[in-house]
Design an enzyme around this catalytic site. Structure first.
Site, PDB file in Angstrom:
ATOM      1  N   ALA A   1       0.801  -1.230   0.000  1.00 10.71           N
ATOM      2  CA  ALA A   1       0.000   0.000   0.000  1.00 10.71           C
ATOM      3  C   ALA A   1       0.839   1.288   0.000  1.00 10.71           C
ATOM      4  O   ALA A   1       0.665   2.142  -0.882  1.00 10.71           O
ATOM      5  CB  ALA A   1      -0.985  -0.050   1.165  1.00 10.71           C
TER       6      ALA A   1
ATOM      7  N   GLN B   1       3.724 -13.491  -1.958  1.00  7.98           N
ATOM      8  CA  GLN B   1       4.532 -12.391  -1.414  1.00  7.98           C
ATOM      9  C   GLN B   1       5.287 -12.831  -0.156  1.00  7.98           C
ATOM     10  O   GLN B   1       6.354 -12.308   0.148  1.00  7.98           O
ATOM     11  CB  GLN B   1       3.647 -11.185  -1.059  1.00  7.98           C
ATOM     12  CG  GLN B   1       3.066 -10.456  -2.248  1.00  7.98           C
ATOM     13  CD  GLN B   1       1.694 -10.954  -2.629  1.00  7.98           C
ATOM     14  OE1 GLN B   1       1.373 -12.125  -2.429  1.00  7.98           O
ATOM     15  NE2 GLN B   1       0.862 -10.099  -3.182  1.00  7.98           N
TER      16      GLN B   1
ATOM     17  N   ASP C   1      -4.350  -2.568   3.897  1.00  8.73           N
ATOM     18  CA  ASP C   1      -4.474  -1.772   2.671  1.00  8.73           C
ATOM     19  C   ASP C   1      -5.499  -0.663   2.827  1.00  8.73           C
ATOM     20  O   ASP C   1      -5.415   0.364   2.157  1.00  8.73           O
ATOM     21  CB  ASP C   1      -4.817  -2.674   1.484  1.00  8.73           C
ATOM     22  CG  ASP C   1      -3.601  -3.505   1.111  1.00  8.73           C
ATOM     23  OD1 ASP C   1      -3.393  -4.556   1.738  1.00  8.73           O
ATOM     24  OD2 ASP C   1      -2.823  -3.064   0.246  1.00  8.73           O
TER      25      ASP C   1
ATOM     26  N   ASN D   1      -7.010  -6.329   3.976  1.00  9.19           N
ATOM     27  CA  ASN D   1      -5.599  -6.683   3.765  1.00  9.19           C
ATOM     28  C   ASN D   1      -5.556  -7.878   2.818  1.00  9.19           C
ATOM     29  O   ASN D   1      -6.594  -8.410   2.402  1.00  9.19           O
ATOM     30  CB  ASN D   1      -4.927  -6.977   5.114  1.00  9.19           C
ATOM     31  CG  ASN D   1      -3.422  -7.092   4.994  1.00  9.19           C
ATOM     32  OD1 ASN D   1      -2.768  -6.194   4.449  1.00  9.19           O
ATOM     33  ND2 ASN D   1      -2.841  -8.182   5.448  1.00  9.19           N
TER      34      ASN D   1
HETATM   35  O1  MRU Z   1      -1.325  -7.082  -3.495  1.00 13.10           O
HETATM   36  P1  MRU Z   1      -0.238  -6.489  -2.664  1.00 13.10           P
HETATM   37  O2  MRU Z   1       0.997  -7.332  -2.614  1.00 13.10           O
HETATM   38  O3  MRU Z   1       0.050  -5.063  -3.043  1.00 13.10           O
HETATM   39  O4  MRU Z   1      -0.837  -6.472  -1.212  1.00 13.10           O
HETATM   40  C1  MRU Z   1      -0.079  -5.934  -0.177  1.00 13.10           C
HETATM   41  C2  MRU Z   1      -0.652  -6.187   1.145  1.00 13.10           C
HETATM   42  O5  MRU Z   1      -1.746  -6.681   1.291  1.00 13.10           O
HETATM   43  C3  MRU Z   1       0.127  -5.712   2.307  1.00 13.10           C
HETATM   44  O6  MRU Z   1      -0.069  -6.556   3.388  1.00 13.10           O
HETATM   45  C4  MRU Z   1      -0.361  -4.298   2.643  1.00 13.10           C
HETATM   46  O7  MRU Z   1      -0.123  -3.431   1.572  1.00 13.10           O
HETATM   47  C5  MRU Z   1       0.184  -3.719   3.864  1.00 13.10           C
HETATM   48  S1  MRU Z   1       1.927  -3.760   4.024  1.00 13.10           S
HETATM   49  C6  MRU Z   1       2.580  -2.325   3.616  1.00 13.10           C
END
Ligand code: MRU
Length: 364
Positions: free
Chosen positions: A64, A213, A254, A264
Site C-alpha cells: 500500500a 509475497q 491496505d 488486507n
Molecule cells: O497485493 P499487494 O501485494 O500489493 O498487497 C499488499 C498487502 O496486502 C500488504 O499486506 C499491505 O499493503 C500492507 S503492508 C505495507
C-alpha cells in the site's frame, strides 16, 4: 524497463539493502521490480505516468505505501511530460494523470491518499504561477511523501516493537517489509525493530497464495536481516495456532474503515479467525494514510479481483496443477472484522478497541 538484471550477488544484495523500493533519479521513477525477486534484482524505470500506472497494476511495485509513493512520482512524470504552456493547462493534465493513477488498483487507499495530497498541495489557483514552478512543486511534494514514509515506518516500528516479547513466535502474512513501502516496513518493520532491540524471535512466514509475497519477498527480506524464520503454507496456520506454538499474529493493512475493519491481503481473515479462536493476539500495523474515515465499515471497501491466471498458473513437477479449461476466482484482499483485531499500530501510537471511537483520535 530493467536497468540492471541478473542473479543476486553479494554486491547487489548490499545495494538492495541500502536502496529504497521507490526512488526518483535522473527525472525518472525507479522501482525495485518485485516480480523478479528473490531470483534477481532488477530496477524498473518509469518515464511516463502511464508506465507508473502499469507498474502498479502488474505489481512491479506493490504494497500500500509503496504504490502511494509511486503514484505521487507518477504525477511528477505527468507534470514533466506535459506540453502545457500555461498553469491552467498543466493543472488539467495533472488532473487527468491523477484519475488514471488512482484507477490502477482499487483497494489500498494510500494510492488515492498520495495523489490527492499532491493535488491539494497545488491548490486550484493558477494566477501568476509558472509551469516550471508547478512542475518543481509536484516533484518536491512527491519526494516529501517518500521521505516521510520512511520516518513514519520507523515510528510505527518503535511503537509496535513494545508488543513483542523476547522468545515470541509470530505468524506474518503477505509482505509488509521494506519492499512494501519506501523503506523499513509496517508489520515486518515492527519485527525488524524488535529484532534490533535484541529480542529473540521466530517468524512463521505464510506463503500468501496466489502471488506468494510471503514465500518470495518476506522470506527473502528476513534472510537479509538475519531473523529466524520458516515458511509455512497458508493452510498450516490453524495447526500452529491451535498447538500453542504461536504468540502473536502480525500483518499490515491496505485500508482500514472508521470502525477498525481491516482490508488486507487475501487470507488475512482466515488467519485472524484462527488466531482469535485460540486467544492469540492479532495486530495490524499501518500508517494513518491507510485509514479511511469516510467508510463506516469494511463492507464499503472495494476489493480488487485479479486475473484468475494468477491462481491457475500454479505448477507442480513442472506441470500446471489445474486441468485445462479450469476456471478460478481471484479476490486479492479480504476484510477482517474489527472484533478479531487486538490493536492497530500506527505512527501515532497503538490504537485499542473500541476502534470506532479511538481511531479518529490518532489521525492528527
Ligand atoms: O497485493 P499487494 O501485494 O500489493 O498487497 C499488499 C498487502 O496486502 C500488504 O499486506 C499491505 O499493503 C500492507 S503492508 C505495507
Amino acid at each position: 524497463m530493467p536497468v540492471s538484471t541478473g542473479a543476486l550477488t553479494r554486491e547487489r544484495l548490499f545495494l538492495l539493502l541500502i536502496m529504497r523500493t521507490v526512488f526518483w533519479e535522473d527525472d525518472s521513477l525507479k522501482l525495485i521490480d518485485q516480480r523478479r525477486l528473490p531470483g534477481s534484482l532488477e530496477v524498473a524505470v518509469c518515464r511516463t505516468y502511464g508506465e507508473v500506472s502499469d507498474a502498479i497494476r502488474n505489481m512491479t511495485v506493490r504494497g500500500a505505501p509503496a504504490i502511494g509513493a509511486a503514484a505521487a512520482f507518477g504525477l511528477a512524470l505527468a507534470a514533466n511530460g506535459s506540453r502545457a504552456r500555461s498553469a491552467a493547462y498543466l493543472l488539467a493534465d495533472i488532473e487527468t494523470a491523477a484519475q488514471t493513477l488512482k484507477a490502477s488498483r482499487p483497494t489500498a487507499v494510500n494510492l488515492a491518499w498520495a495523489v490527492d495530497r499532491i493535488l491539494r498541495s497545488l491548490g486550484d489557483k493558477v494566477d501568476g504561477r509558472s509551469v516550471d514552478g508547478i512542475r518543481q512543486a509536484v516533484i518536491n511534494e512527491a519526494q516529501r511523501i517518500a521521505d516521510e514514509d520512511v520516518e513514519i515506518n520507523k515510528r510505527m516500528a518503535e511503537h509496535g516493537a513494545a508488543l513483542i516479547a523476547d522468545g515470541d513466535t509470530i505468524i506474518h502474512h503477505c509482505n509488509t517489509g521494506a519492499l512494501a513501502v519506501v523503506d523499513w516496513g509496517t508489520a515486518l518493520g515492527v519485527i525488524r525493530t524488535a529484532h534490533g532491540q535484541g529480542k529473540r524471535l521466530h517468524v512463521l512466514v505464510d506463503e500468501t497464495r496466489p502471488r506468494l509475497q510471503g514465500a518470495r519477498l518476506t522470506a527473502w527480506e528476513l534472510q537479509q536481516y538475519g531473523i529466524s524464520y520458516e515458511i509455512i503454507s497458508d493452510n498450516m496456520s490453524g495447526y500452529f495456532l491451535r498447538s500453542g506454538q504461536v504468540q502473536k499474529v502480525f500483518f499490515g493493512a491496505d485500508r482500514i474503515a472508521a470502525n477498525g475493519d481491516v482490508a488486507n491481503k487475501i487470507g488475512t481473515y482466515m488467519l485472524a479467525l484462527a488466531a482469535h479462536d485460540n486467544d492469540v493476539p492479532v495486530y495490524s500495523v499501518a500508517p494513518t494514510s491507510s485509514i479511511d474515515l469516510s467508510l463506516e465499515d469494511g463492507s464499503q471497501i472495494p476489493i480488487e479481483e485479479r486475473d484468475p491466471g494468477e491462481v491457475l498458473g500454479l505448477q507442480l513437477n513442472g506441470e500446471r496443477v489445474a486441468p485445462e479449461g479450469a476456471k478460478a476466482r481471484n479476490p486479492a484482499f479480504d476484510v477482517t472484522p474489527n472484533r478479531l483485531i487486538t490493536a492497530i499500530v500506527t505512527e501515532n501510537g497503538i490504537v485499542h478497541p473500541p476502534f470506532e471511537v479511538n481511531l479518529k483520535e490518532f489521525i492528527v
